[in-house]
Design a protein around this motif. Sequence first.
Motif, PDB file in Angstrom:
ATOM      1  N   LYS A 133     -11.197  46.713  27.978  1.00 33.45           N
ATOM      2  CA  LYS A 133     -10.761  47.130  29.308  1.00 33.45           C
ATOM      3  C   LYS A 133     -11.910  47.130  30.305  1.00 33.45           C
ATOM      4  O   LYS A 133     -11.723  46.890  31.493  1.00 33.45           O
ATOM      5  CB  LYS A 133     -10.137  48.519  29.227  1.00 33.45           C
ATOM      6  CG  LYS A 133      -9.410  48.942  30.451  1.00 33.45           C
ATOM      7  CD  LYS A 133      -8.684  50.238  30.208  1.00 33.45           C
ATOM      8  CE  LYS A 133      -7.437  50.207  31.070  1.00 33.45           C
ATOM      9  NZ  LYS A 133      -6.522  51.264  30.749  1.00 33.45           N
ATOM     10  N   SER A 134     -13.122  47.372  29.825  1.00 35.90           N
ATOM     11  CA  SER A 134     -14.276  47.419  30.722  1.00 35.90           C
ATOM     12  C   SER A 134     -14.674  46.041  31.230  1.00 35.90           C
ATOM     13  O   SER A 134     -15.405  45.920  32.203  1.00 35.90           O
ATOM     14  CB  SER A 134     -15.461  48.057  29.995  1.00 35.90           C
ATOM     15  OG  SER A 134     -15.847  47.247  28.900  1.00 35.90           O
ATOM     16  N   TYR A 135     -14.182  45.006  30.584  1.00 35.24           N
ATOM     17  CA  TYR A 135     -14.537  43.646  30.987  1.00 35.24           C
ATOM     18  C   TYR A 135     -13.529  43.129  32.000  1.00 35.24           C
ATOM     19  O   TYR A 135     -12.316  43.248  31.807  1.00 35.24           O
ATOM     20  CB  TYR A 135     -14.581  42.713  29.769  1.00 35.24           C
ATOM     21  CG  TYR A 135     -14.959  41.310  30.125  1.00 35.24           C
ATOM     22  CD1 TYR A 135     -16.274  40.986  30.368  1.00 35.24           C
ATOM     23  CD2 TYR A 135     -14.002  40.322  30.266  1.00 35.24           C
ATOM     24  CE1 TYR A 135     -16.636  39.702  30.718  1.00 35.24           C
ATOM     25  CE2 TYR A 135     -14.342  39.037  30.614  1.00 35.24           C
ATOM     26  CZ  TYR A 135     -15.667  38.735  30.836  1.00 35.24           C
ATOM     27  OH  TYR A 135     -16.021  37.468  31.205  1.00 35.24           O
ATOM     28  N   GLY A 136     -13.988  42.533  33.046  1.00 44.97           N
ATOM     29  CA  GLY A 136     -13.109  41.900  34.030  1.00 44.97           C
ATOM     30  C   GLY A 136     -12.281  42.905  34.796  1.00 44.97           C
ATOM     31  O   GLY A 136     -12.729  43.996  35.122  1.00 44.97           O
ATOM     32  N   ASN A 137     -11.051  42.549  35.062  1.00 37.62           N
ATOM     33  CA  ASN A 137     -10.127  43.404  35.790  1.00 37.62           C
ATOM     34  C   ASN A 137      -9.581  44.478  34.846  1.00 37.62           C
ATOM     35  O   ASN A 137      -8.907  44.150  33.878  1.00 37.62           O
ATOM     36  CB  ASN A 137      -8.985  42.550  36.354  1.00 37.62           C
ATOM     37  CG  ASN A 137      -8.005  43.340  37.175  1.00 37.62           C
ATOM     38  OD1 ASN A 137      -8.217  44.513  37.459  1.00 37.62           O
ATOM     39  ND2 ASN A 137      -6.923  42.700  37.551  1.00 37.62           N
ATOM     40  N   PRO A 138      -9.826  45.772  35.111  1.00 38.26           N
ATOM     41  CA  PRO A 138      -9.342  46.820  34.203  1.00 38.26           C
ATOM     42  C   PRO A 138      -7.820  46.898  34.106  1.00 38.26           C
ATOM     43  O   PRO A 138      -7.293  47.368  33.113  1.00 38.26           O
ATOM     44  CB  PRO A 138      -9.907  48.107  34.801  1.00 38.26           C
ATOM     45  CG  PRO A 138     -11.025  47.685  35.678  1.00 38.26           C
ATOM     46  CD  PRO A 138     -10.688  46.313  36.162  1.00 38.26           C
ATOM     47  N   ALA A 139      -7.105  46.439  35.134  1.00 34.72           N
ATOM     48  CA  ALA A 139      -5.644  46.483  35.093  1.00 34.72           C
ATOM     49  C   ALA A 139      -5.069  45.396  34.186  1.00 34.72           C
ATOM     50  O   ALA A 139      -3.976  45.538  33.657  1.00 34.72           O
ATOM     51  CB  ALA A 139      -5.079  46.338  36.498  1.00 34.72           C
ATOM     52  N   ASP A 140      -5.804  44.309  33.982  1.00 35.36           N
ATOM     53  CA  ASP A 140      -5.351  43.209  33.131  1.00 35.36           C
ATOM     54  C   ASP A 140      -5.716  43.504  31.686  1.00 35.36           C
ATOM     55  O   ASP A 140      -6.871  43.784  31.372  1.00 35.36           O
ATOM     56  CB  ASP A 140      -6.005  41.895  33.583  1.00 35.36           C
ATOM     57  CG  ASP A 140      -5.556  40.711  32.758  1.00 35.36           C
ATOM     58  OD1 ASP A 140      -4.455  40.768  32.174  1.00 35.36           O
ATOM     59  OD2 ASP A 140      -6.316  39.722  32.698  1.00 35.36           O
ATOM     60  N   GLN A 141      -4.737  43.460  30.794  1.00 33.37           N
ATOM     61  CA  GLN A 141      -5.002  43.744  29.385  1.00 33.37           C
ATOM     62  C   GLN A 141      -5.392  42.510  28.592  1.00 33.37           C
ATOM     63  O   GLN A 141      -5.777  42.615  27.448  1.00 33.37           O
ATOM     64  CB  GLN A 141      -3.778  44.388  28.735  1.00 33.37           C
ATOM     65  CG  GLN A 141      -3.479  45.755  29.264  1.00 33.37           C
ATOM     66  CD  GLN A 141      -2.281  46.370  28.573  1.00 33.37           C
ATOM     67  OE1 GLN A 141      -1.598  45.725  27.796  1.00 33.37           O
ATOM     68  NE2 GLN A 141      -2.038  47.615  28.869  1.00 33.37           N
ATOM     69  N   GLY A 142      -5.266  41.353  29.172  1.00 35.16           N
ATOM     70  CA  GLY A 142      -5.592  40.132  28.462  1.00 35.16           C
ATOM     71  C   GLY A 142      -4.358  39.540  27.818  1.00 35.16           C
ATOM     72  O   GLY A 142      -3.239  40.031  27.966  1.00 35.16           O
ATOM     73  N   THR A 143      -4.577  38.479  27.063  1.00 36.07           N
ATOM     74  CA  THR A 143      -3.479  37.755  26.430  1.00 36.07           C
ATOM     75  C   THR A 143      -3.679  37.740  24.923  1.00 36.07           C
ATOM     76  O   THR A 143      -4.742  37.350  24.436  1.00 36.07           O
ATOM     77  CB  THR A 143      -3.438  36.303  26.944  1.00 36.07           C
ATOM     78  OG1 THR A 143      -3.379  36.317  28.359  1.00 36.07           O
ATOM     79  CG2 THR A 143      -2.245  35.568  26.390  1.00 36.07           C
ATOM     80  N   PHE A 144      -2.651  38.162  24.194  1.00 37.00           N
ATOM     81  CA  PHE A 144      -2.694  38.070  22.741  1.00 37.00           C
ATOM     82  C   PHE A 144      -2.319  36.651  22.344  1.00 37.00           C
ATOM     83  O   PHE A 144      -1.374  36.075  22.877  1.00 37.00           O
ATOM     84  CB  PHE A 144      -1.749  39.081  22.095  1.00 37.00           C
ATOM     85  CG  PHE A 144      -2.214  40.494  22.247  1.00 37.00           C
ATOM     86  CD1 PHE A 144      -3.276  40.959  21.500  1.00 37.00           C
ATOM     87  CD2 PHE A 144      -1.612  41.351  23.146  1.00 37.00           C
ATOM     88  CE1 PHE A 144      -3.723  42.261  21.632  1.00 37.00           C
ATOM     89  CE2 PHE A 144      -2.047  42.648  23.289  1.00 37.00           C
ATOM     90  CZ  PHE A 144      -3.106  43.102  22.532  1.00 37.00           C
ATOM     91  N   LEU A 145      -3.063  36.114  21.387  1.00 35.77           N
ATOM     92  CA  LEU A 145      -2.892  34.723  20.993  1.00 35.77           C
ATOM     93  C   LEU A 145      -2.278  34.617  19.604  1.00 35.77           C
ATOM     94  O   LEU A 145      -1.843  35.597  19.009  1.00 35.77           O
ATOM     95  CB  LEU A 145      -4.236  34.006  21.072  1.00 35.77           C
ATOM     96  CG  LEU A 145      -4.883  34.012  22.465  1.00 35.77           C
ATOM     97  CD1 LEU A 145      -6.265  33.429  22.410  1.00 35.77           C
ATOM     98  CD2 LEU A 145      -4.022  33.266  23.464  1.00 35.77           C
TER      99      LEU A 145
END
Length: 157
Positions: free
Chosen positions: A111-123
């Motif tokens: 969460k600390s990386y990049g935009n905190p609101a974006d959770q990322g993408t599970f692959l």
Amino acid sequence: MIQRIQTVFLFLITVAMGIALTNPIWEKAGLKSPEMAHLSALQYSHQEGITTYADTIWYLALLIALVGLVSLYAIFQYRNRLTQTALCAVNALMLTAIMGIILYRTLYAGKSYGNPADQGTFLFGFYAIIAALVFNALANRFIRRDEKLVRGSDRIR
């Protein structure tokens, strides 16, 4: 008895763990275009500017490999269904630990990386682990069904 349906599910757990070991699990885009964070079974890496930081996560890869090996071992324990059930319980515990590590890495540490609101993408690797959880539950169910059938037939004699 190796041709039972639980053998197929145990083998599919092994295949799913192989997929999870070789494919990425999660990724998240940074604030700038070339920046990305990646999580695989062996490492968590993120790029800040032109510098790439990588943390080795050997314990995640070890747990994934252990689940695959325990499932493969459980296939050949078809004569002792109680041992198979115990091995499926151990697999369930290890799969829960794997999911905990992944969710911690992605939702808390990532969460600390990049935009905190974006959770990322599970692959694909993440979904292989979810499939292994489902296959483990199905294998355990069919092992218990066989045990119940054998106990019921012993009672009739």
